[in-house]
Write an enzyme that holds these catalytic residues in place. Structure first.
Site, mmCIF file in Angstrom:
data_model
loop_
_atom_site.group_PDB
_atom_site.id
_atom_site.type_symbol
_atom_site.label_atom_id
_atom_site.label_comp_id
_atom_site.label_asym_id
_atom_site.label_seq_id
_atom_site.Cartn_x
_atom_site.Cartn_y
_atom_site.Cartn_z
ATOM 1 N N ASP A 101 -55.518 94.440 -17.354
ATOM 2 C CA ASP A 101 -56.583 93.916 -17.969
ATOM 3 C C ASP A 101 -57.118 92.830 -16.931
ATOM 4 O OD1 ASP A 101 -54.598 92.248 -18.169
ATOM 5 O OD2 ASP A 101 -54.290 92.482 -20.179
ATOM 6 N N GLU A 123 -51.628 101.528 -18.397
ATOM 7 C CA GLU A 123 -51.709 100.534 -19.340
ATOM 8 C C GLU A 123 -52.833 100.493 -20.164
ATOM 9 O OE1 GLU A 123 -51.277 95.901 -19.517
ATOM 10 O OE2 GLU A 123 -49.042 96.822 -19.524
ATOM 11 N N GLU A 137 -59.308 89.246 -20.782
ATOM 12 C CA GLU A 137 -58.619 90.361 -20.616
ATOM 13 C C GLU A 137 -59.064 91.509 -21.800
ATOM 14 O OE1 GLU A 137 -57.211 87.315 -20.344
ATOM 15 O OE2 GLU A 137 -55.638 87.186 -18.843
ATOM 16 N N HIS A 213 -48.911 80.090 -19.807
ATOM 17 C CA HIS A 213 -49.673 79.653 -18.812
ATOM 18 C C HIS A 213 -51.125 80.238 -19.036
ATOM 19 C CE1 HIS A 213 -50.288 83.679 -17.066
ATOM 20 N NE2 HIS A 213 -48.980 83.903 -17.186
ATOM 21 N N ARG A 215 -54.822 81.204 -20.092
ATOM 22 C CA ARG A 215 -56.249 80.264 -20.116
ATOM 23 C C ARG A 215 -56.493 79.892 -21.386
ATOM 24 N NH1 ARG A 215 -60.505 80.828 -16.334
ATOM 25 N NH2 ARG A 215 -59.281 82.286 -15.054
ATOM 26 N N HIS A 246 -45.855 78.052 -14.277
ATOM 27 C CA HIS A 246 -46.921 78.518 -13.308
ATOM 28 C C HIS A 246 -47.300 77.690 -12.285
ATOM 29 C CE1 HIS A 246 -50.537 81.360 -12.898
ATOM 30 N NE2 HIS A 246 -49.637 82.202 -13.408
HETATM 31 N N1 UDP Z 1 -41.788 86.835 -14.412
HETATM 32 C C1 UDP Z 1 -41.170 86.540 -12.882
HETATM 33 N N2 UDP Z 1 -40.979 85.210 -12.835
HETATM 34 C C2 UDP Z 1 -41.368 84.013 -13.569
HETATM 35 C C3 UDP Z 1 -42.059 84.397 -14.827
HETATM 36 C C4 UDP Z 1 -42.376 85.929 -15.176
HETATM 37 O O1 UDP Z 1 -41.046 87.400 -12.424
HETATM 38 O O2 UDP Z 1 -41.012 82.831 -13.338
HETATM 39 C C5 UDP Z 1 -42.511 88.187 -14.556
HETATM 40 C C6 UDP Z 1 -41.964 88.577 -15.819
HETATM 41 O O3 UDP Z 1 -40.868 89.436 -15.842
HETATM 42 C C7 UDP Z 1 -43.119 89.621 -16.121
HETATM 43 C C8 UDP Z 1 -44.415 89.109 -15.551
HETATM 44 O O4 UDP Z 1 -43.782 88.399 -14.512
HETATM 45 O O5 UDP Z 1 -42.820 90.934 -15.762
HETATM 46 C C9 UDP Z 1 -45.167 88.296 -16.366
HETATM 47 O O6 UDP Z 1 -46.230 87.816 -15.780
HETATM 48 P P1 UDP Z 1 -47.453 87.163 -16.426
HETATM 49 O O7 UDP Z 1 -46.794 86.112 -17.230
HETATM 50 O O8 UDP Z 1 -47.826 86.057 -15.244
HETATM 51 O O9 UDP Z 1 -48.542 87.837 -16.717
HETATM 52 P P2 UDP Z 1 -48.966 88.726 -18.139
HETATM 53 O O10 UDP Z 1 -47.803 89.441 -18.210
HETATM 54 O O11 UDP Z 1 -49.104 87.663 -19.225
HETATM 55 O O12 UDP Z 1 -49.840 89.300 -17.893
#
Ligand code: UDP
Length: 396
Positions: A101, A123, A137, A213, A215, A246
């Site tokens: 997204d 997804e 998203e 993190h 927005r 982040h």
């Molecule tokens: N993740 C990582 N290192 C970190 C924090 C998260 O590898 O320090 C991985 C986590 O396992 C997951 C993904 O990053 O698979 C999530 O990413 P993020 O939170 O940036 O995005 P969202 O899932 O909200 O789209």
């Protein structure tokens, strides 16, 4: 004998979660002799993306290097559409795969649609029902669904959202989420806490893993989350908070100004994927606004408190694996205290399994792509689709 023409598949990713979720699929596709893959990175989030590429041994064929400081969503979208248009013209793929997204996913899908290149959406069908949450998203996903040729819905819940929006059923395949495939590819190697974390914490203390993190949380909501963390370490003297922060300065400024200095609160740099998953496995509780983290934690039976107003991943809520708490300090502390004080509940949760996938999503997606390219309908038989036994699975 004439050689069969290969199916040319391009895939585009721009952020850490897209790369993690696309990695097992790309690995699977590249093992199919009749398929040729081409990976495009938009570099929407550069450094965290590089870490994932190197972990999964993926090398993008092209990197649009879009990341710049303080750029607007329209800057990213404009540059991504322009760059993707050029790359699609050169590669001329039979299918463009986009994941999730992000602005990268939407811009990639639109660039392909405008060139009449079919789009496969990995997804597909997640919906919070609130266009402003998560922003942007929720809109990106709906826009992609409107123009995708193949919709790879992770669960029946997602599939039903697509059906209710009038997406043709023949284009929807229920696959499980590829995030679980990625996880399964490493779980047997995940043993101890990573060195960096185990050095920082006291042996036998319980770990709360935090990520925040989004927005929508920048500013006061994030400060309120930090206030809850400050309180939890005072309430529970056997708890250590591990918060990989982040890279975004808008997140860092608030966190560094709101978290108290405490020997059991550890604000650290983003962990590499393996170390992050290792920490998750050894955690008693996860506080997170991340989508991917909500999908990963059930594999280890770790409860998640979702730091958002809504979630587009209700599957875990339905079976009590997660709970939405938003960003209100009092509510976070109350719910976290309930979980930390109830070890029986944690044991119960550990038995539920993962409602988001079974580690075979990529295989299903590849099978469906091959069927689609051969004009074979349905792309995947009903009995081959992903089903989570504990949830209702009506076709709605
Ligand atoms: N993740 C990582 N290192 C970190 C924090 C998260 O590898 O320090 C991985 C986590 O396992 C997951 C993904 O990053 O698979 C999530 O990413 P993020 O939170 O940036 O995005 P969202 O899932 O909200 O789209």
């Amino acid at each position: 004998m004439q050689q069969q023409k290969k199916i040319k598949i391009s895939a585009v990713v721009g952020t850490r979660p897209e790369a993690i979720k696309m990695a097992p699929l790309l690995q699977g596709l590249s093992a199919v002799p009749s398929i040729e893959t081409h990976l495009i990175s938009t570099g929407q989030h550069h450094s965290q993306l590089e870490q994932v590429f190197s972990f999964f041994e993926l090398t993008p064929d092209v990197d649009l290097k879009l990341m710049k400081k303080n750029q607007s969503l329209n800057d990213i979208a404009y540059k991504a559409i322009k760059g993707m248009d050029r790359l699609l013209e050169q590669a001329d793929p039979d299918l463009l795969l986009v994941q999730g997204d992000t602005t990268t996913a939407f811009a990639g899908a639109l660039a392909a649609f405008n060139r009449q290149t079919p789009v496969g959406h990995v997804e597909a069908g997640l919906r919070s029902g609130d266009l402003m949450n998560p922003y942007p998203e929720e809109a990106n996903r709906k826009l992609i669904s409107a123009i995708a040729t193949l919709n790879f819905a992770p669960t029946y819940v997602a599939r039903n959202h697509l059906l209710s929006e009038g997406i043709p059923p023949s284009t929807i395949v229920t696959t499980g989420n590829t995030v679980v495939d990625a996880l399964y590819s490493i779980t047997s190697k995940v043993t101890d806490l990573p060195e960096e974390v185990s050095r920082a914490i006291t042996n036998h203390n319980r770990v709360i893993l935090v990520t925040a993190h989004r927005r929508e949380s920048w500013g006061k909501p994030l400060a309120d989350i930090c206030a809850a963390i400050n309180e939890l370490v005072y309430l529970f003297n056997d708890v250590e908070v591990v918060f990989p922060i982040h890279k975004n300065p808008k997140v860092r400024d608030v966190v560094f100004n709101s978290i108290v200095e405490h020997k059991r609160i550890h604000i650290i740099e983003p962990l590499n994927y393996f170390d992050f998953i290792s920490t998750m496995k050894h955690s008693s509780l996860v506080l997170s606004d991340s989508g991917g983290v909500q999908e990963e934690a059930p594999t280890f039976g770790v409860p998640v408190l979702v730091l958002r107003k809504t979630t587009e991943r209700p599957e875990a809520l339905t079976v009590n694996l997660s709970n939405i708490v938003g960003t209100n300090t009092e509510k976070i502390v109350k719910q976290a205290s309930k979980i930390l004080g109830d070890t029986q509940r944690a044991a119960q949760i550990a038995k539920s399994g993962n409602p988001f996938g079974d580690g075979r999503a990529s295989k299903r997606i590849i099978k469906a792509i091959l069927a689609w390219s051969n004009g074979k309908v349905p792309y995947l038989n009903e009995d081959e689709s992903f089903v989570y036994a504990e949830l209702e699975t009506s076709d709605g």
